[in-house]
Design an enzyme around this catalytic site. Sequence first.
Site, PDB file in Angstrom:
ATOM      1  N   CYS A  91       0.908  -1.070   0.115  1.00 19.64           N
ATOM      2  CA  CYS A  91       0.021  -0.070   0.067  1.00 19.64           C
ATOM      3  C   CYS A  91       0.846   1.334  -0.030  1.00 19.64           C
ATOM      4  O   CYS A  91       1.992   1.224   0.831  1.00 19.64           O
ATOM      5  CB  CYS A  91      -1.048  -0.038   1.252  1.00 19.64           C
ATOM      6  SG  CYS A  91      -2.108   1.390   1.353  1.00 19.64           S
TER       7      CYS A  91
ATOM      8  N   HIS B  83      -9.146  -3.663  -1.961  1.00 21.50           N
ATOM      9  CA  HIS B  83      -8.317  -3.129  -1.212  1.00 21.50           C
ATOM     10  C   HIS B  83      -8.658  -1.883  -0.887  1.00 21.50           C
ATOM     11  O   HIS B  83      -8.618  -1.121   0.257  1.00 21.50           O
ATOM     12  CB  HIS B  83      -6.699  -3.222  -1.908  1.00 21.50           C
ATOM     13  CG  HIS B  83      -5.911  -2.411  -1.167  1.00 21.50           C
ATOM     14  ND1 HIS B  83      -4.656  -3.169  -0.598  1.00 21.50           N
ATOM     15  CD2 HIS B  83      -5.370  -1.060  -0.894  1.00 21.50           C
ATOM     16  CE1 HIS B  83      -4.042  -2.143   0.261  1.00 21.50           C
ATOM     17  NE2 HIS B  83      -4.474  -0.855  -0.012  1.00 21.50           N
ATOM     18  N   GLU B  84      -9.064  -0.863  -1.917  1.00 21.06           N
ATOM     19  CA  GLU B  84      -9.418   0.498  -1.499  1.00 21.06           C
ATOM     20  C   GLU B  84     -10.840   0.448  -0.831  1.00 21.06           C
ATOM     21  O   GLU B  84     -11.063   1.299  -0.212  1.00 21.06           O
ATOM     22  CB  GLU B  84      -9.670   1.029  -3.177  1.00 21.06           C
ATOM     23  CG  GLU B  84      -8.343   1.214  -3.781  1.00 21.06           C
ATOM     24  CD  GLU B  84      -7.224   1.352  -3.122  1.00 21.06           C
ATOM     25  OE1 GLU B  84      -7.102   2.165  -2.075  1.00 21.06           O
ATOM     26  OE2 GLU B  84      -6.035   0.936  -3.533  1.00 21.06           O
TER      27      GLU B  84
ATOM     28  N   HIS C 296     -10.130   0.273   2.651  1.00 19.56           N
ATOM     29  CA  HIS C 296      -9.597   1.467   3.168  1.00 19.56           C
ATOM     30  C   HIS C 296     -10.722   2.244   3.551  1.00 19.56           C
ATOM     31  O   HIS C 296     -10.985   2.948   4.682  1.00 19.56           O
ATOM     32  CB  HIS C 296      -8.903   2.284   2.065  1.00 19.56           C
ATOM     33  CG  HIS C 296      -7.477   2.090   2.191  1.00 19.56           C
ATOM     34  ND1 HIS C 296      -6.579   2.506   3.081  1.00 19.56           N
ATOM     35  CD2 HIS C 296      -6.824   1.688   1.111  1.00 19.56           C
ATOM     36  CE1 HIS C 296      -5.456   2.296   2.853  1.00 19.56           C
ATOM     37  NE2 HIS C 296      -4.995   1.552   1.599  1.00 19.56           N
TER      38      HIS C 296
END
Length: 139
Positions: A88, A129-130, A133
Site C-alpha cells: 500500500c 483493497h480500496e 480503506h
Amino acid sequence: MIREIVHSPMLLRVPSEPAILGSAEDREIGHDLLDTLAANAERCVGMAANMIGARRRIIVVNNGARNMLMYNPEILEGVGTYETEEGCLSLEGTRPCTRYRRIKVRYLDDSWNERTITFTGFVAEIIQHEIDHCNGVVI
C-alpha cells in the site's frame, strides 16, 4: 490537485462517510484522487479518499485502460476466495489478505450515474483493497 499521502495507520483505521450525491466538495476529492493516482502511477494502482486525508467513500482504480473513479462503491457479491499479499502506498511493506477472484460492485460513476459491474482478476483485487480503506481496514 495532487495531494500528500496519509501514512498514519490510526487515521486510516477511521471508517469513511458516504459521498454526497452531486456534492462539489466530493467531486473535488474525486478529481484530487485521480490527479494523485496519476502522479504516483509508477508505484500505485488504486487509492481511497482517506489516503489523501478525506474521510469519504470515494476510490480510484487503474483498470488497465484508464483510471476509474467510484463514489460509494459497495461489493454486492464475491466469488472464489484466494490468499495473496498486498502493499500500500500509505504503509510500508506488504501484508497477507484474502480476496475474491470475481466481485460485483455497485457505485456511482464520475457523472453520479449508478453502475453495477462485475470485475475479475487484479482489478477486482485493487477495488477490494480500496473498499477496505473506506471501511477503515488497514491491509
